[in-house]
Motif scaffolding. Structure first.
Motif, PDB file in Angstrom:
ATOM      1  N   LYS A  30       0.992  -1.271   0.150  1.00 12.49           N
ATOM      2  CA  LYS A  30       0.094  -0.023   0.148  1.00 12.49           C
ATOM      3  C   LYS A  30       0.911   1.280  -0.143  1.00 12.49           C
ATOM      4  O   LYS A  30       0.602   2.287  -0.617  1.00 12.49           O
ATOM      5  N   LYS A  31       2.127   1.387   0.568  1.00 11.50           N
ATOM      6  CA  LYS A  31       2.785   2.314   0.760  1.00 11.50           C
ATOM      7  C   LYS A  31       3.409   2.781  -0.797  1.00 11.50           C
ATOM      8  O   LYS A  31       3.763   3.825  -1.069  1.00 11.50           O
ATOM      9  N   LYS A  32       3.855   1.647  -1.565  1.00 11.61           N
ATOM     10  CA  LYS A  32       4.286   1.780  -2.561  1.00 11.61           C
ATOM     11  C   LYS A  32       3.217   2.447  -3.724  1.00 11.61           C
ATOM     12  O   LYS A  32       3.521   3.259  -4.466  1.00 11.61           O
ATOM     13  N   ALA A  33       2.206   1.952  -3.468  1.00 11.74           N
ATOM     14  CA  ALA A  33       0.865   2.553  -4.380  1.00 11.74           C
ATOM     15  C   ALA A  33       0.810   3.714  -4.058  1.00 11.74           C
ATOM     16  O   ALA A  33       0.431   4.613  -4.956  1.00 11.74           O
ATOM     17  N   ARG A  34       0.490   4.097  -2.770  1.00  7.35           N
ATOM     18  CA  ARG A  34       0.243   5.551  -2.120  1.00  7.35           C
ATOM     19  C   ARG A  34       1.526   6.665  -2.875  1.00  7.35           C
ATOM     20  O   ARG A  34       1.191   7.617  -3.195  1.00  7.35           O
ATOM     21  N   PHE A  35       3.031   5.916  -2.703  1.00  8.56           N
ATOM     22  CA  PHE A  35       4.016   6.766  -3.195  1.00  8.56           C
ATOM     23  C   PHE A  35       3.645   7.035  -4.904  1.00  8.56           C
ATOM     24  O   PHE A  35       3.944   8.321  -5.172  1.00  8.56           O
ATOM     25  N   TYR A  36       3.491   6.154  -5.390  1.00 11.23           N
ATOM     26  CA  TYR A  36       3.229   6.258  -7.108  1.00 11.23           C
ATOM     27  C   TYR A  36       2.083   7.167  -7.313  1.00 11.23           C
ATOM     28  O   TYR A  36       2.114   8.002  -8.138  1.00 11.23           O
ATOM     29  N   ILE A  37       0.915   7.116  -6.585  1.00 11.37           N
ATOM     30  CA  ILE A  37      -0.167   7.863  -6.722  1.00 11.37           C
ATOM     31  C   ILE A  37       0.169   9.316  -6.589  1.00 11.37           C
ATOM     32  O   ILE A  37      -0.095  10.176  -7.453  1.00 11.37           O
ATOM     33  N   LEU A  38       0.992   9.617  -5.420  1.00  9.31           N
ATOM     34  CA  LEU A  38       1.264  11.040  -5.024  1.00  9.31           C
ATOM     35  C   LEU A  38       2.255  11.382  -5.928  1.00  9.31           C
ATOM     36  O   LEU A  38       2.410  12.814  -6.507  1.00  9.31           O
ATOM     37  N   LEU A  39       3.182  10.712  -6.427  1.00  4.36           N
ATOM     38  CA  LEU A  39       4.153  11.117  -7.444  1.00  4.36           C
ATOM     39  C   LEU A  39       3.366  11.495  -8.845  1.00  4.36           C
ATOM     40  O   LEU A  39       3.663  12.500  -9.174  1.00  4.36           O
ATOM     41  N   ALA A  40       2.535  10.848  -9.235  1.00  2.00           N
ATOM     42  CA  ALA A  40       1.566  11.144 -10.564  1.00  2.00           C
ATOM     43  C   ALA A  40       0.945  12.257 -10.109  1.00  2.00           C
ATOM     44  O   ALA A  40       0.978  13.191 -11.094  1.00  2.00           O
ATOM     45  N   MET A  41       0.287  12.459  -9.237  1.00  2.00           N
ATOM     46  CA  MET A  41      -0.331  13.883  -8.765  1.00  2.00           C
ATOM     47  C   MET A  41       0.349  14.978  -8.800  1.00  2.00           C
ATOM     48  O   MET A  41       0.235  15.928  -9.259  1.00  2.00           O
ATOM     49  N   SER A  42       1.567  14.815  -8.175  1.00  2.00           N
ATOM     50  CA  SER A  42       2.729  15.959  -7.984  1.00  2.00           C
ATOM     51  C   SER A  42       3.127  16.295  -9.526  1.00  2.00           C
ATOM     52  O   SER A  42       3.141  17.424  -9.939  1.00  2.00           O
ATOM     53  N   ILE A  43       3.327  15.292 -10.313  1.00  2.00           N
ATOM     54  CA  ILE A  43       4.013  15.640 -11.490  1.00  2.00           C
ATOM     55  C   ILE A  43       2.842  16.282 -12.373  1.00  2.00           C
ATOM     56  O   ILE A  43       2.878  17.377 -13.248  1.00  2.00           O
ATOM     57  N   PHE A  44       1.500  15.738 -12.288  1.00  4.54           N
ATOM     58  CA  PHE A  44       0.253  16.415 -13.115  1.00  4.54           C
ATOM     59  C   PHE A  44       0.151  17.827 -12.600  1.00  4.54           C
ATOM     60  O   PHE A  44       0.013  18.718 -13.422  1.00  4.54           O
ATOM     61  N   LEU A  45       0.108  18.160 -11.273  1.00  2.98           N
ATOM     62  CA  LEU A  45      -0.050  19.672 -10.796  1.00  2.98           C
ATOM     63  C   LEU A  45       1.102  20.387 -11.060  1.00  2.98           C
ATOM     64  O   LEU A  45       0.724  21.727 -11.320  1.00  2.98           O
ATOM     65  N   THR A  46       2.409  20.075 -11.265  1.00  3.40           N
ATOM     66  CA  THR A  46       3.363  20.566 -11.609  1.00  3.40           C
ATOM     67  C   THR A  46       3.385  21.096 -13.248  1.00  3.40           C
ATOM     68  O   THR A  46       3.447  22.366 -13.540  1.00  3.40           O
ATOM     69  N   MET A  47       2.899  20.106 -13.792  1.00  3.54           N
ATOM     70  CA  MET A  47       2.559  20.370 -15.311  1.00  3.54           C
ATOM     71  C   MET A  47       1.504  21.519 -15.663  1.00  3.54           C
ATOM     72  O   MET A  47       1.670  22.339 -16.527  1.00  3.54           O
ATOM     73  N   VAL A  48       0.399  21.499 -14.738  1.00  2.00           N
ATOM     74  CA  VAL A  48      -0.758  22.284 -14.813  1.00  2.00           C
ATOM     75  C   VAL A  48      -0.059  23.803 -14.490  1.00  2.00           C
ATOM     76  O   VAL A  48      -0.493  24.739 -14.905  1.00  2.00           O
ATOM     77  N   LEU A  49       0.775  23.751 -13.483  1.00  2.00           N
ATOM     78  CA  LEU A  49       1.146  25.114 -13.092  1.00  2.00           C
ATOM     79  C   LEU A  49       2.157  25.686 -14.014  1.00  2.00           C
ATOM     80  O   LEU A  49       2.079  26.802 -14.250  1.00  2.00           O
ATOM     81  N   ILE A  50       2.922  24.879 -14.725  1.00  5.77           N
ATOM     82  CA  ILE A  50       3.834  25.255 -15.567  1.00  5.77           C
ATOM     83  C   ILE A  50       3.090  25.884 -16.958  1.00  5.77           C
ATOM     84  O   ILE A  50       3.486  26.889 -17.268  1.00  5.77           O
ATOM     85  N   ASP A  51       1.988  25.041 -17.166  1.00  7.69           N
ATOM     86  CA  ASP A  51       1.138  25.743 -18.448  1.00  7.69           C
ATOM     87  C   ASP A  51       0.513  26.720 -18.159  1.00  7.69           C
ATOM     88  O   ASP A  51       0.333  27.898 -19.074  1.00  7.69           O
ATOM     89  N   SER A  52       0.166  27.019 -16.721  1.00  6.54           N
ATOM     90  CA  SER A  52      -0.635  28.250 -16.744  1.00  6.54           C
ATOM     91  C   SER A  52       0.225  29.379 -16.716  1.00  6.54           C
ATOM     92  O   SER A  52      -0.303  30.859 -16.862  1.00  6.54           O
ATOM     93  N   PHE A  53       1.513  29.422 -16.848  1.00  7.46           N
ATOM     94  CA  PHE A  53       2.511  30.554 -16.979  1.00  7.46           C
ATOM     95  C   PHE A  53       2.782  30.731 -18.301  1.00  7.46           C
ATOM     96  O   PHE A  53       3.346  31.701 -18.751  1.00  7.46           O
ATOM     97  N   GLY A  54       2.048  29.918 -19.428  1.00  6.64           N
ATOM     98  CA  GLY A  54       2.289  30.031 -20.752  1.00  6.64           C
ATOM     99  C   GLY A  54       3.336  29.481 -21.319  1.00  6.64           C
ATOM    100  O   GLY A  54       3.906  30.137 -22.321  1.00  6.64           O
ATOM    101  N   VAL A  55       4.079  28.674 -20.704  1.00  6.69           N
ATOM    102  CA  VAL A  55       5.519  28.316 -21.316  1.00  6.69           C
ATOM    103  C   VAL A  55       5.342  27.153 -22.432  1.00  6.69           C
ATOM    104  O   VAL A  55       6.317  27.352 -23.249  1.00  6.69           O
ATOM    105  N   PHE A  56       4.273  26.518 -22.585  1.00  4.04           N
ATOM    106  CA  PHE A  56       3.871  25.824 -23.878  1.00  4.04           C
ATOM    107  C   PHE A  56       3.052  26.495 -24.935  1.00  4.04           C
ATOM    108  O   PHE A  56       3.026  25.973 -25.739  1.00  4.04           O
TER     109      PHE A  56
END
Length: 78
Positions: free
Chosen positions: A2-28
């Motif tokens: 369960k700890k591994k699954a939770r880690f990968y879910i949090l990692l995926a969510m963090s990557i997604f939110l980072t991409m959303v934040l970067i996109d909001s600045f108009g980088v892409f």
């Protein structure tokens, strides 16, 4: 397990939110203009003009693929 699954879910969510934040600045964003909704129509204001073109002086037609808007509000071929 369960700890591994939770880690990968949090990692995926963090990557997604980072991409959303970067996109909001108009980088892409590769457009040479900003779209500004203005009542029943939209103005297309060119980026990187000094001094900036006022919204009311900007054109209301989207530039085609082979043209861009200059700092006077005129359409110029690429």
């Amino acid at each position: 397990m369960k700890k591994k699954a939770r880690f990968y879910i949090l990692l995926a969510m963090s990557i997604f939110l980072t991409m959303v934040l970067i996109d909001s600045f108009g980088v892409f964003d590769d457009q040479t203009f900003n779209e500004v909704p203005h009542g029943s129509h939209t103005h297309y204001v060119p980026k990187d003009c000094d001094p900036p073109l006022p919204v009311s002086d900007s054109p209301t037609r989207r530039p085609s693929a082979n043209e861009h808007i200059d700092c006077t509000g005129q359409y110029v071929p690429n």
